[in-house]
Design a protein around this motif. Structure first.
Motif, PDB file in Angstrom:
ATOM      1  N   SER A  44       7.643  -5.697 -11.159  1.00 19.89           N
ATOM      2  CA  SER A  44       6.275  -6.199 -10.954  1.00 19.89           C
ATOM      3  C   SER A  44       6.083  -6.837  -9.580  1.00 19.89           C
ATOM      4  CB  SER A  44       5.886  -7.171 -12.063  1.00 19.89           C
ATOM      5  OG  SER A  44       6.748  -8.273 -12.088  1.00 19.89           O
ATOM      6  N   ALA A  45       7.120  -7.417  -9.010  1.00 20.42           N
ATOM      7  CA  ALA A  45       6.983  -8.016  -7.671  1.00 20.42           C
ATOM      8  C   ALA A  45       6.699  -6.938  -6.629  1.00 20.42           C
ATOM      9  CB  ALA A  45       8.237  -8.801  -7.308  1.00 20.42           C
ATOM     10  N   TRP A  47       5.409  -4.016  -7.291  1.00 20.77           N
ATOM     11  CA  TRP A  47       4.083  -3.484  -7.643  1.00 20.77           C
ATOM     12  C   TRP A  47       3.000  -4.377  -7.034  1.00 20.77           C
ATOM     13  CZ3 TRP A  47       2.692  -2.201 -13.446  1.00 20.77           C
ATOM     14  CH2 TRP A  47       1.475  -1.526 -13.504  1.00 20.77           C
ATOM     15  N   ASN A  48       3.171  -5.694  -7.118  1.00 17.45           N
ATOM     16  CA  ASN A  48       2.217  -6.625  -6.503  1.00 17.45           C
ATOM     17  C   ASN A  48       2.186  -6.455  -4.984  1.00 17.45           C
ATOM     18  OD1 ASN A  48       1.401  -7.740  -8.924  1.00 17.45           O
ATOM     19  ND2 ASN A  48       2.914  -9.386  -8.846  1.00 17.45           N
ATOM     20  N   THR A  51       0.088  -3.512  -4.218  1.00 18.39           N
ATOM     21  CA  THR A  51      -1.326  -3.844  -4.378  1.00 18.39           C
ATOM     22  C   THR A  51      -1.843  -4.572  -3.138  1.00 18.39           C
ATOM     23  OG1 THR A  51      -1.087  -3.938  -6.769  1.00 18.39           O
ATOM     24  CG2 THR A  51      -2.978  -5.073  -5.832  1.00 18.39           C
ATOM     25  N   SER A  52      -1.044  -5.491  -2.628  1.00 20.25           N
ATOM     26  CA  SER A  52      -1.422  -6.203  -1.402  1.00 20.25           C
ATOM     27  C   SER A  52      -1.568  -5.236  -0.231  1.00 20.25           C
ATOM     28  CB  SER A  52      -0.391  -7.275  -1.066  1.00 20.25           C
ATOM     29  OG  SER A  52      -0.396  -8.280  -2.042  1.00 20.25           O
ATOM     30  N   CYS A  62       2.026   0.776   0.824  1.00 19.08           N
ATOM     31  CA  CYS A  62       1.860   0.886  -0.630  1.00 19.08           C
ATOM     32  C   CYS A  62       2.853   1.902  -1.184  1.00 19.08           C
ATOM     33  CB  CYS A  62       0.434   1.283  -0.979  1.00 19.08           C
ATOM     34  SG  CYS A  62       0.169   1.564  -2.740  1.00 19.08           S
TER      35      CYS A  62
END
Length: 94
Positions: A44-45, A47-48, A51-52, A62
């Motif tokens: 998830s880190a 993935w975040n 997103t940023s 990305c």
């Protein structure tokens, strides 16, 4: 969700599943069930971070972050394949 859908992994997964399903042999037609079946990344880190990157219009960043999110950071070949398709140009060196 946008980071997943634009990722090298989702692109390759959909390409493998649906190539030729569009109006020509080199296109895909993606269905709602295809979108629902795309595997989600476990990191998830990363993935975040992807997103940023999207929020900054950094598509290349990305893509790299999503490879990390899927645990495929070493798959430069997958990144190169994806980048040539989304950018319409060759992968920058360096």
């Amino acid at each position: 969700v946008a980071a997943v859908l634009t990722s090298p992994v989702a692109s390759a997964w959909l390409h493998h599943r649906r190539l030729g399903s569009g109006l020509s042999a080199n296109t895909i037609r993606v269905t709602a069930s295809d979108l629902a079946a795309i595997p989600l990344p476990s990191d998830s880190a990363a993935w975040n971070a992807a997103t940023s990157c999207l929020q900054r219009n950094d598509l290349a960043g990305c893509g790299r972050s999503m490879l990390d999110a899927y645990g495929l950071a070493d798959r430069r070949d997958l990144y190169d394949w994806w980048w040539t398709r989304v950018s319409g140009s060759t992968v920058p060196t360096g």
